[in-house]
Design an enzyme around this catalytic site. Structure first.
Site: not given
Length: 454
Positions: A9-10, A53, A327, A334, A369
């Site tokens: 607020d001013d 304000d 696996i 790969n 794996e």
């Protein structure tokens, strides 16, 4: 509830008055004398709420609010505009600039603190979500327009006065579908089924609107749903009760269409923001326990669940068995088909694994794996059957590795049933030793841990 509040607020006298009132209620207060200072203080101090304000030099409250709401650093902070202006256009302009509420001077202390507590409760919830999900993309939700196609919403209007309810429905934003319910029970049922917002007429003599609001807030299915309550002008007592119960916003009769539209838009924007935060949090939690390649659980999650299952078995609960599957010759897959081909094999392996398990079994990619399966309620006989079924399923059909190519894949499995008094790490070691035995004896085999029945 303590919190930091920024007063803008001013007029020094107005600042001192609000500061004194807030500090008397044990709020921490910071201040600013104009819009530019307010924006800077909000960024630095990160207040929990801003009392702003409207009439200020250099930059008025409307523009200040717009800038606050467009800044990702301050967008989440609730803003209450405080002004001597009380015209319809002023309220709508304030709400459309992004303000969460609009209070008219002179401010009634009871109303002020009810509004403050209500907005602070909401911010507390949103802050908990924001601290867990800090994506800048989420902040943009607060600036989305309600009227776009992506923001179509469903509002339930509960009122004992069909004509009033029809007027409320007509005041909704264009993309908000409305459903009018004269019976509160039907309204709650509709809200539980499909709703984004509730408008509840507290002026209706046909039912106790405050009790209805309390019931909605106590129901898990509707607890987070925004509620706008309609009240008679000057009904401060019920306004305070409604806000304390958890109503998100209040509008007074006669309901102005423009103000209703602005308040609904604000609530729906806030709801979308909260919903997105919750959705992102759920996704983050899911990612934290999931292997991104296979979609199975990850090592951290399965270790925690294994400990729980073993502790339960040690305390007289159901037995638990553990399978470790690896696996065979995965490096050669790969090397021959590349990492993309290897990833295809891992994903397909996970699919077959899940297909062959019981609903209560838990599977995880343990690393590379290697896969781990926890079987609650399973003894060694069930563990052997499950292991053999998985081994046969993997060997039965070659795996696609890309470009129409396939590769034969086999798996070696070691299993163990938890012994009385054994911890999870010991169970893992025994199952791992059984796996190495299976691999050492030629692979594509199932082996029981030492001292398990053959």
């Amino acid at each position: 509830m303590s919190a930091r509040i920024l007063v803008v607020d001013d007029q020094p006298a107005n600042v001192r008055l609000l500061e004194a009132k807030l500090q008397a209620e044990y709020f921490d207060v910071c201040t600013a004398v104009d819009g530019f200072a307010a924006i800077e203080v909000a960024r630095v101090e990160q207040p929990d709420l801003i009392l702003l304000d409207v009439m200020m030099p250099r930059m008025d409250g409307y523009e200040t609010c717009r800038r606050l709401k467009h800044d990702p650093a301050t967008r989440h902070i609730p803003v209450v505009m405080v002004t001597a202006l009380d015209q319809r256009d002023d309220r709508i302009r304030g709400l459309e600039s992004g303000a969460d509420d609009f209070l008219t001077k002179p401010i009634d202390d009871v109303t002020l603190f009810a509004r403050v507590r209500s907005l602070l409760r909401l911010k507390t919830v949103l802050d908990e979500l924001r601290f867990r999900e800090s994506s800048d993309a989420l902040n943009s939700i607060m600036s989305e327009p309600v009227g776009d196609d992506a923001a179509v919403a469903q509002a339930i209007i509960i009122s004992g006065d069909v004509r009033a309810a029809t007027r409320y429905a007509a005041a909704m934003p264009p993309q908000v579908r409305t459903q009018v319910e004269l019976d509160p029970a039907a309204g709650i049922a509709a809200a539980r089924k499909n709703a984004d917002l509730l408008v509840i007429d507290l002026t209706s003599p046909a039912f106790d609107g405050l009790r209805l609001c309390a019931r909605i807030r106590s129901d898990v299915a509707t607890r987070q749903m925004p509620i706008i309550a309609v009240l008679n002008p000057g009904d401060v007592a019920n306004a305070v009760r409604a806000l304390d119960i958890g109503v998100n916003d209040i509008i007074h009769r006669p309901v102005d269409a423009g103000e209703m539209m602005a308040r609904v838009s604000t609530q729906l924007r806030r709801k979308r923001y909260a919903d997105r935060l919750r959705s992102q949090l759920d996704e983050s939690l899911e990612m934290a326990i999931t292997d991104p390649l296979t979609g199975l659980h990850n090592r951290r999650y399965i270790a925690s669940r294994l400990r729980q299952a073993v502790e339960s078995a040690n305390n007289g609960g159901a037995p638990v068995s553990l399978l470790i599957a690896d696996i065979d010759h995965f490096k050669s897959i790969n090397d021959r088909f590349g990492h993309e081909g290897g990833d295809r094999v891992l994903r397909s392996f996970a699919d077959r694994l899940m297909r062959d398990l019981r609903a209560l079994d838990l599977a995880a990619r343990y690393g590379g794996e290697e896969f781990v399966i926890v079987m609650p309620g399973a003894g060694q006989a069930e563990a052997r059957i499950a292991s053999e079924r998985l081994r046969a399923s993997i060997a039965a059909e070659p795996f696609l590795v890309g470009d129409g190519q396939t590769a034969p894949v086999t798996v070696s499995i070691g299993f163990a049933q938890a012994r009385v008094g054994e911890d999870a790490d010991a169970l893992l070691r025994r199952a791992d030793e059984a796996l190495y035995t299976a691999k050492g004896d030629g692979r594509n085999r199932v082996e029981a841990a030492a001292n398990e029945a053959a």
